[in-house]
Design an enzyme around this catalytic site. Structure first.
Site, short mmCIF file in Angstrom:
data_model
loop_
_atom_site.label_atom_id
_atom_site.label_comp_id
_atom_site.label_asym_id
_atom_site.label_seq_id
_atom_site.Cartn_x
_atom_site.Cartn_y
_atom_site.Cartn_z
N SER A 1 6.58 9.00 2.41
CA SER A 1 7.02 9.00 3.81
C SER A 1 6.29 10.04 4.67
CB SER A 1 8.54 9.17 3.90
OG SER A 1 9.19 8.10 3.24
N GLY B 1 1.39 5.56 2.30
CA GLY B 1 1.71 4.14 2.14
C GLY B 1 1.91 3.49 3.51
N GLY B 2 3.16 3.34 3.90
CA GLY B 2 3.51 2.60 5.13
C GLY B 2 2.70 3.01 6.35
N ASN C 1 -2.92 4.07 0.87
CA ASN C 1 -2.63 3.10 -0.17
C ASN C 1 -1.94 1.92 0.50
OD1 ASN C 1 -1.75 1.59 -2.31
ND2 ASN C 1 -0.38 3.16 -3.16
N TRP C 2 -2.71 0.85 0.69
CA TRP C 2 -2.17 -0.30 1.44
C TRP C 2 -1.19 -1.11 0.61
CZ3 TRP C 2 -7.04 -2.65 4.36
CH2 TRP C 2 -7.52 -1.69 5.27
N LYS C 3 -1.13 -0.83 -0.68
CA LYS C 3 -0.27 -1.59 -1.61
C LYS C 3 -0.55 -3.09 -1.46
CE LYS C 3 2.84 2.30 -1.63
NZ LYS C 3 4.19 2.85 -1.75
N GLU D 1 4.77 2.77 -8.73
CA GLU D 1 5.08 1.34 -8.73
C GLU D 1 4.45 0.64 -9.94
OE1 GLU D 1 3.87 0.74 -4.67
OE2 GLU D 1 5.57 2.00 -4.08
N HIS E 1 0.27 5.15 -10.29
CA HIS E 1 1.25 5.08 -9.19
C HIS E 1 2.64 4.73 -9.74
CE1 HIS E 1 3.26 3.92 -5.50
NE2 HIS E 1 2.36 4.66 -4.89
N GLU F 1 3.95 12.45 -5.89
CA GLU F 1 4.72 11.50 -5.10
C GLU F 1 6.14 11.41 -5.65
OE1 GLU F 1 1.93 8.59 -2.90
OE2 GLU F 1 2.42 7.69 -4.81
N GLY G 1 8.52 5.28 0.63
CA GLY G 1 9.01 4.14 1.39
C GLY G 1 10.45 4.25 1.83
P1 13P Z 1 5.07 5.70 1.77
O1 13P Z 1 4.09 6.54 2.58
O2 13P Z 1 5.26 4.32 2.32
O3 13P Z 1 6.33 6.43 1.49
O4 13P Z 1 4.35 5.45 0.34
C1 13P Z 1 3.82 6.52 -0.35
C2 13P Z 1 3.03 5.99 -1.49
O5 13P Z 1 3.58 5.43 -2.43
C3 13P Z 1 1.57 6.14 -1.44
O6 13P Z 1 0.99 5.82 -2.66
#
Ligand code: 13P
Length: 258
Positions: free
Chosen positions: A214, A235-236, A9-11, A98, A96, A168, A174
């Site tokens: 993470s 994510g990251g 997920n590149w956000k 977010e 998600h 999640e 993050g």
């Molecule tokens: P991180 O891997 O950056 O913690 O993010 C997880 C995430 O929200 C994937 O959708």
């Protein structure tokens, strides 16, 4: 035997030029490998066509981070599931944390979006998970139950094959803080039991439940080695090809150990 899934997920990162480069690097590192699972990247909308050019075909699949709950029309700024399918998406993320936090989306939105996505032939990764305050109060099991019960009963057992869940925990997203393998396993097992109660047994046994928060190359194998953890939503670490492919390697190693 469930196939693992590693989804990036590149956000709101990676414009078309950077995204194309990243996807090409991942594709190159995975080229020619026989993978035991599905590997997916979910770029921002504007980057989808550029990534579709390099991600077309195996092994890399393409997904989006959200979709509209409407088919078409006067919905300024929204993107329909049909448009996503047209640019090559096979998957879409819904729910998600977010989107729950910043767009104030809830169960009604998620059911409508998932339904629209299925209507257009997309498969869905549905995210859920508790906040830090909720875990501190020991309420994580209740929160997760409510989040799944708010959505899953309104889908059909036939939909189960087009659905992947992603647990999640928001405190792990993050933050660099990861759920321990035991914490992840406990929540995943509980989630699978809920799927069994709501959708039925074969559906629950076949449902892939990803962990997100993470996840990185150094913890991927152990997390994904848990009985009920079927991959990761990343994510990251999905923004660097070496890290992302390192997580795919972790998933492969976990598979080899089963
Ligand atoms: P991180 O891997 O950056 O913690 O993010 C997880 C995430 O929200 C994937 O959708």
């Amino acid at each position: 035997m469930r196939r693992y899934m590693v989804a990036g997920n590149w956000k709101m990162n990676m414009g078309p030029a950077a995204g194309r480069e990243l996807a090409a690097a991942v594709q190159q590192k995975l080229a020619g490998r026989e993978l035991g699972g599905d590997v997916l990247v979910c770029p921002p909308y504007a980057t989808l066509p550029a990534v579709a050019e390099v991600a077309a075909g195996q092994p890399l699949l393409l997904g989006a981070q959200d979709c509209s709950d409407q088919v078409s029309g006067a919905y300024t700024g929204q993107i329909s599931a049909g448009m996503l399918a047209e640019v090559g998406c096979r998957w879409v993320i819904v729910g998600h944390s977010e989107r729950r936090q910043f767009q104030r989306e809830g169960d009604e939105d998620f059911v409508a979006k998932i339904t629209r996505a299925f209507d257009e032939g997309l498969k869905v990764i549905f995210c859920y998970g508790e906040l830090l305050e909720e875990r501190k109060l020991g309420r994580q099991a209740d929160v997760v139950r409510d989040q799944l019960k708010g959505v899953l009963p309104r889908l059909t057992a036939a939909d189960a094959g087009n659905l992947v869940l992603a647990y999640e925990p928001v405190w792990a997203i993050g933050t660099g803080e990861t759920a321990s393998p035991e914490q992840a396993q406990e929540m995943h097992a509980q989630s699978r039991q809920l799927v069994a109660d709501i959708m039925g047994y074969p559906e629950a046994a076949n449902m892939r439940i990803l962990y997100g928060g993470s996840c990185k190359p150094s913890n991927a194998e152990e997390l994904m080695g848990q009985t009920d953890v079927d991959g990761g939503l990343i994510g990251g670490a999905s923004l660097k090809s070496d890290d992302f492919v390192g997580i795919v390697d972790g998933a492969e190693a976990a598979l080899a150990n089963t």
